[in-house]
Design an enzyme around this catalytic site. Sequence first.
Site, PDB file in Angstrom:
ATOM      1  CG  ASP A  21      -1.694   1.233   1.416  1.00 36.13           C
ATOM      2  OD1 ASP A  21      -1.867   1.974   0.422  1.00 36.13           O
ATOM      3  OD2 ASP A  21      -2.157   1.490   2.553  1.00 36.13           O
ATOM      4  CG  ASN A  23      -3.090   5.313  -1.135  1.00 32.30           C
ATOM      5  OD1 ASN A  23      -3.134   4.244  -0.497  1.00 32.30           O
ATOM      6  ND2 ASN A  23      -4.023   5.666  -1.984  1.00 32.30           N
ATOM      7  CG  ASP A  25      -5.991   3.103   0.514  1.00 33.04           C
ATOM      8  OD1 ASP A  25      -5.070   2.258   0.628  1.00 33.04           O
ATOM      9  OD2 ASP A  25      -6.651   3.254  -0.532  1.00 33.04           O
ATOM     10  CG  ASP A  29      -1.441   1.660  -3.707  1.00 40.23           C
ATOM     11  OD1 ASP A  29      -0.259   1.417  -3.984  1.00 40.23           O
ATOM     12  OD2 ASP A  29      -1.783   2.333  -2.703  1.00 40.23           O
ATOM     13  CG  ASP A  98      -7.162 -12.497 -13.295  1.00 43.90           C
ATOM     14  OD1 ASP A  98      -8.007 -13.223 -13.835  1.00 43.90           O
ATOM     15  OD2 ASP A  98      -6.540 -12.821 -12.270  1.00 43.90           O
ATOM     16  CG  ASP A 199     -11.949 -15.733 -12.934  1.00 43.83           C
ATOM     17  OD1 ASP A 199     -11.174 -15.975 -12.002  1.00 43.83           O
ATOM     18  OD2 ASP A 199     -13.196 -15.699 -12.795  1.00 43.83           O
ATOM     19  CD  GLU A 256      -9.725 -20.169 -11.775  1.00 38.29           C
ATOM     20  OE1 GLU A 256      -9.653 -20.345 -10.555  1.00 38.29           O
ATOM     21  OE2 GLU A 256     -10.575 -19.412 -12.297  1.00 38.29           O
TER      22      GLU A 256
HETATM   23  C1  NOJ Z   1     -11.695 -17.771  -9.791  1.00 32.42           C
HETATM   24  C2  NOJ Z   1     -10.925 -16.711  -9.090  1.00 32.42           C
HETATM   25  O1  NOJ Z   1      -9.597 -17.109  -8.965  1.00 32.42           O
HETATM   26  C3  NOJ Z   1     -11.614 -16.472  -7.774  1.00 32.42           C
HETATM   27  O2  NOJ Z   1     -10.859 -15.664  -6.908  1.00 32.42           O
HETATM   28  C4  NOJ Z   1     -12.959 -15.881  -8.069  1.00 32.42           C
HETATM   29  O3  NOJ Z   1     -13.691 -15.769  -6.870  1.00 32.42           O
HETATM   30  C5  NOJ Z   1     -13.763 -16.737  -9.037  1.00 32.42           C
HETATM   31  N1  NOJ Z   1     -12.989 -17.248 -10.123  1.00 32.42           N
HETATM   32  C6  NOJ Z   1     -14.873 -15.933  -9.629  1.00 32.42           C
HETATM   33  O4  NOJ Z   1     -14.350 -14.944 -10.473  1.00 32.42           O
END
Ligand code: NOJ
Length: 559
Positions: A21, A23, A25, A29, A98, A199, A256
């Site tokens: 972090d 800043n 908060d 970041d 991602d 994802d 994934e």
């Molecule tokens: C897989 C991700 O790695 C996880 O963190 C997330 O909750 C779910 N997909 C939904 O996006």
Amino acid sequence: MNKTWWKESVIYQIYPRSFNDSNGDGIGDLQGITEKLDYLKELGVDVIWLSPVYKSPNDDNGYDISDYQDIMDEFGTMQDWEKLLTEVHNRGMKLIMDLVVNHSSDEHKWFVESRKSKDNPYRDYYVWRPGKDGREPNNWESAFSGSAWQYDEATEEYYLHLFSKKQPDLNWENPDLRKEVYKMMTWWLDQGIDGFRMDVINFISKEPGLLDAPNPEGKKYVGGGRFYMNGPRIHEFLHEMNNEVLSKYDIMTVGEMPGVTVDEAKLYTRDDREELDMVFQFEHVDLDSGPNGKWDLRPLDLRDLKQSITKWQTGLNGEGWNSLYLNNHDQPRMVSRFGDDGKYRVESAKMLATFLHMLQGTPYIYQGEEIGMTNVRFDSIKDYKDIEILNMYKEKVIEGNESHDKVMESIYVKGRDNARTPFQWDDSEHAGFTTGEPWLKINPNYHEINAKQAVEDQNSVYHYYRKLIKLRKQHPIIVYGDYQLILPEDKQIFAYTRSLENEKLLVVTNFSGESVPFSLPEDVDFTANELLTSNYAIEGKPSLSFELRPYEARVYKGF
Ligand code: NOJ
């Protein structure tokens, strides 16, 4: 086998909220990440994977995206992101982002439109269905507990959300939606990024009909996985994405994929298929779960791990590519799960790293793994922030009749917040992560376990990772060699060989806290020349018959 830069790379995953972090908060970041790039360069990693940094109401810490082409306020601005990318590239590293396109946030403008009326142009960007007999359209359960359907007053229909109700599933059957996604991906690639981690990308094609899942026990909601994992059009969609976008850039992709099999993974990752470069499979991180899923704890039998790893190592050899990981932001800390986070923390963290980095595939390091960070135990459920944990606790303890203690025990072992406690930089207040109040409590062991200590101590886990990464650059056999398991029935030792042309490696790791004798089986043809690495001091000439100390790991090179 084709040689590529991403096969030879080591990837480091950053969970930005918990990294650094800048800043005060209490939330990590982008500037905080930029400040720490020299630390990552020193470690030797080639590629950084950033968990989502896009605009998000943070129902699921950024995995619910409300604007794919802007940065989350807490993390900074687009300028901060550009600076980060430039600084990553200046240091000769790469950056992958991602890509979360199985679902968006319910606050994304597409969904805001979609829910307005049945004839809205964006209606079909999501999966809407009328109810059935006054109930949800089917019996599928969300990954975060409860039904996977949410009723929406405005149009009196339900929308599908395989994750939280603030994460409506996008409808990939709709070609306009697919075009929008490809446009957005192209925009990021044109900013100069080096690839994507995708994802739950094998969820994007749902079986038409969205049928009820079999439910022999008559549960309220059940897993509908086989109706949406690796669905009928998945290869078509990924091939299209590859043709329209990915193939135009020199990048890497990793998908994934919960529930993916070796045979499916070949189809996703084989060169001539033109889909993805590698997948994250889940088999090895499901072995310590019982029939009722991840919270149903069951001890790991090392023989199961061997069988699974071996299946993937031999299955994808020359026919795809493996990603190698033992933890990430969704999994508990690997040293707590597969090693010993007490007495043998350092030894077992190094052993696990050796085991993983010597396999065929691209290794991923999750932030903090390289200093041996461990799971955490908060006394109160109030200290946990993860939606998966909180929904599960509510369902089982508050609304159900399971005991608080039993459920907390499962959270201590499997909860995602284990991996999400802030990075431990030093032993100053809040572990040097923030000058403010951290968004999630820090693991109290930061006084002993922190990066400053690890960098100063030549025998630390950190320096051991540096060595493993260097070895990979020096010995192509570590990247490309064939894998062969030895001693499949041993319950404590995981040993295997690698071979490439006329070279061989012998990797011997002790997954137990006891001393165990090792002796190379007679049918294994190996002559040792040199010890490449080990996590204990070893005297004398290479030997193939020795006593392995608790969590000891040795790698010999020979022929
Ligand atoms: C897989 C991700 O790695 C996880 O963190 C997330 O909750 C779910 N997909 C939904 O996006």
